[in-house]
Design an enzyme around this catalytic site. Structure first.
Site, PDB file in Angstrom:
ATOM      1  N   SER A 133      -4.490  -4.253  -2.572  1.00 51.63           N
ATOM      2  CA  SER A 133      -3.282  -3.774  -1.886  1.00 51.63           C
ATOM      3  C   SER A 133      -2.692  -2.503  -2.478  1.00 51.63           C
ATOM      4  O   SER A 133      -1.864  -1.861  -1.843  1.00 51.63           O
ATOM      5  CB  SER A 133      -2.210  -4.866  -1.869  1.00 51.63           C
ATOM      6  OG  SER A 133      -1.666  -5.054  -3.158  1.00 51.63           O
ATOM      7  N   LYS A 148       3.448  -3.619  -6.622  1.00 52.09           N
ATOM      8  CA  LYS A 148       3.776  -2.852  -5.414  1.00 52.09           C
ATOM      9  C   LYS A 148       4.574  -1.606  -5.776  1.00 52.09           C
ATOM     10  O   LYS A 148       5.193  -1.529  -6.829  1.00 52.09           O
ATOM     11  CB  LYS A 148       4.617  -3.699  -4.441  1.00 52.09           C
ATOM     12  CG  LYS A 148       3.984  -5.020  -4.048  1.00 52.09           C
ATOM     13  CD  LYS A 148       2.720  -4.837  -3.247  1.00 52.09           C
ATOM     14  CE  LYS A 148       2.064  -6.186  -2.960  1.00 52.09           C
ATOM     15  NZ  LYS A 148       0.738  -6.047  -2.419  1.00 52.09           N
TER      16      LYS A 148
END
Length: 188
Positions: free
Chosen positions: A62, A98
């Protein structure tokens, strides 16, 4: 002709005296002073690891192309989430890595795959590929809230899935570098 001596007794050495001399001359591996410094160093290392700095291993894709699956990253705990930085986010059952897109007081919306923070289109040179044409209505972030997304937007479970994150509950720290196999580390 003299015959060579083969035993301690033949050489006139008393075994008990020899043992005592050996014990007296034998120094310990660590002196008390050395041991004290080793314990202080270990204590400081533990405190740094618990309160200041830690590492994490990236799981999944991701955050490609910034960090990849199985990369080890180093992060500082004594920080707040800052826009544009990579954060370690603990959501209970898992830990996410993230990029912070918006922080408290900001508004964020996604319109046809384009991200807007405070009404301005975000220039994102770090994303892996053009984002799918998602749309998310405008959100105003409250105190201690932040919005984070993966750099590989089309393959990331992030604030678009979990909602906004709370700094006091979810934020563990900002990633500062990743370890490289042949190089020592790379600053992010």
């Amino acid at each position: 002709e003299e015959k060579p001596c083969n035993t301690f007794l033949e050489r006139g050495v008393n075994l008990e005296e020899e043992k005592n001399v050996t014990k007296k001359n034998k120094k310990p591996f660590l002196s008390k002073n050395d041991l004290m410094w080793v314990l202080i160093a270990v204590g400081i290392s533990v405190l740094i690891r618990v309160f200041v700095f830690d590492t994490a291993i990236v799981e999944g894709s991701s955050m490609e192309n910034t960090v990849h699956d199985a990369d080890r990253v180093g992060y500082f705990k004594l920080t707040n989430p800052h826009k544009g930085e990579i954060a370690i986010v603990d959501i209970g059952e898992t830990v996410l890595i993230k990029r912070v897109i918006a922080t408290e007081g900001d508004t964020i919306k996604i319109e046809e795959g384009k991200v807007y923070v405070n009404g301005k289109k975000l220039e994102e040179t770090y994303i892996k590929e053009k984002q799918n044409p998602d749309t998310i209505e405008e959100i105003k972030l409250k105190k201690d809230e932040f919005y984070a997304m993966g750099d590989n937007r089309n393959n990331s479970s992030d604030s678009r899935v979990y909602g906004v994150f709370n700094e006091k509950i979810h934020f563990k720290g900002n990633v500062q570098f990743k370890f490289k196999f042949l190089k020592m580390f790379e600053i992010l």
